[in-house]
Write an enzyme that holds these catalytic residues in place. Structure first.
Site, short mmCIF file in Angstrom:
data_model
loop_
_atom_site.label_atom_id
_atom_site.label_comp_id
_atom_site.label_asym_id
_atom_site.label_seq_id
_atom_site.Cartn_x
_atom_site.Cartn_y
_atom_site.Cartn_z
CE LYS A 37 -3.08 -2.17 3.35
NZ LYS A 37 -3.59 -2.00 4.71
N GLY A 38 2.09 1.13 0.43
CA GLY A 38 2.95 2.28 0.74
C GLY A 38 3.08 3.32 -0.36
CD GLU A 93 8.09 -0.51 -2.85
OE1 GLU A 93 7.00 0.02 -2.63
OE2 GLU A 93 8.38 -1.68 -2.50
CG ASP A 94 6.80 2.37 0.15
OD1 ASP A 94 7.50 1.47 -0.36
OD2 ASP A 94 6.10 2.18 1.17
CG ASP A 97 14.60 -2.01 4.68
OD1 ASP A 97 15.47 -1.25 5.10
OD2 ASP A 97 14.10 -2.91 5.39
CE LYS A 125 14.43 2.66 5.97
NZ LYS A 125 13.92 1.79 7.04
CG PHE A 146 10.52 2.34 10.61
CD1 PHE A 146 10.76 1.15 9.92
CD2 PHE A 146 9.21 2.81 10.69
CE1 PHE A 146 9.72 0.46 9.32
CE2 PHE A 146 8.17 2.10 10.09
CZ PHE A 146 8.42 0.93 9.42
CB VAL A 147 10.95 7.23 7.10
CG1 VAL A 147 12.31 7.80 7.41
CG2 VAL A 147 11.04 6.25 5.94
CG ASP A 153 2.54 0.94 7.35
OD1 ASP A 153 3.42 0.73 6.48
OD2 ASP A 153 2.08 0.03 8.07
NE ARG A 159 -0.74 2.14 5.04
CZ ARG A 159 0.27 1.36 4.68
NH1 ARG A 159 1.26 1.84 3.96
NH2 ARG A 159 0.31 0.09 5.03
P1 IMP Z 1 12.47 -4.65 1.18
O1 IMP Z 1 13.25 -3.73 0.31
O2 IMP Z 1 12.08 -5.93 0.54
O3 IMP Z 1 13.18 -4.90 2.48
O4 IMP Z 1 11.09 -4.04 1.59
C1 IMP Z 1 10.73 -2.75 1.38
C2 IMP Z 1 9.36 -2.59 1.98
O5 IMP Z 1 9.46 -2.55 3.42
C3 IMP Z 1 8.79 -1.24 1.58
O6 IMP Z 1 7.98 -1.37 0.46
C4 IMP Z 1 8.01 -0.84 2.82
O7 IMP Z 1 6.71 -1.33 2.73
C5 IMP Z 1 8.70 -1.51 3.96
N1 IMP Z 1 9.62 -0.55 4.65
C6 IMP Z 1 10.96 -0.61 4.68
N2 IMP Z 1 11.48 0.40 5.38
C7 IMP Z 1 10.43 1.13 5.82
C8 IMP Z 1 10.32 2.33 6.60
O8 IMP Z 1 11.30 2.95 7.06
N3 IMP Z 1 9.05 2.78 6.81
C9 IMP Z 1 7.95 2.16 6.35
N4 IMP Z 1 8.02 1.03 5.61
C10 IMP Z 1 9.24 0.52 5.35
MG MG Z 2 5.95 -1.14 0.34
#
Ligand code: IMP
Ligand code: MG
Length: 167
Positions: A37-38, A93-94, A97, A125, A146-147, A153, A159
């Protein structure tokens, strides 16, 4: 909570990204795929700034693991509703990570033979990366914090905040 990016900071950067993308895809039609949803607010703002013919779709992914630790197992729980074959696709994508989600999603989408596949992420990040992944278009880098806000969220809260905050 500490303000990291104001509504105005975000707006300016989103406009800049939209200009760059509109230039790169000039004369073509773009299919935006938002990751729920982000990304919903970023997607809404970016879409309206693009000077291209645009279509939109969404996917939703689930990743499994214990607590905050991602196991690296990802699954598409809501897929796109149209064929992406032969299309210029931009995944929206938001935040990136570990990189696991986007690595998985782009691999799955590429197998469906789009004409091109690019990724725009509002935030990144890089210090948290577990698998190699880079966005084609990036808004801002964040340290290991964490943001929340602007679609992001913490347990479904925050959100709706217009800015982005360090939790
Ligand atoms: P990854 O890159 O597979 O670890 O996952 C990324 C997802 O983790 C993003 O789409 C977010 O939904 C969630 N996420 C990672 N860091 C944050 C943060 O700092 N705040 C909120 N959601 C986060
Ligand atoms: Mg996401």
């Amino acid at each position: 909570m500490k303000l990291f990016l104001s509504e105005k900071d975000i707006q300016k950067r989103v406009s800049g990204l939209a200009r760059e993308i509109s230039k790169d895809f000039a004369g073509r039609e773009l299919l935006l795929i938002g990751v729920l949803k982000g990304a919903f607010i970023f997607m809404a703002d970016l879409t309206r700034e693009l000077s291209l013919p645009v279509k939109t779709d969404f996917v939703r992914l689930a990743s499994y693991g214990s607590g905050t630790q991602s196991s690296g197992k990802v699954e598409i729980t809501k897929d796109v509703e149209t064929s992406i074959r032969g299309k210029d696709v931009l995944v929206v994508e938001d935040i990136i990570d570990t990189g696991i989600t986007l690595k998985y999603l782009t691999k799955r989408l590429k197998a469906r033979k789009p004409r091109s596949l690019k990724v725009v992420a509002l935030l990144d990040k890089p210090s948290r990366r577990k698998v190699d992944f880079q966005a084609d278009y990036l808004g801002f880098e964040v340290e290991d914090h964490f943001v929340v806000g602007y679609g992001l969220d913490c347990d479904e809260a925050y959100r709706n905040l217009p800015g982005i905050y360090l939790l």
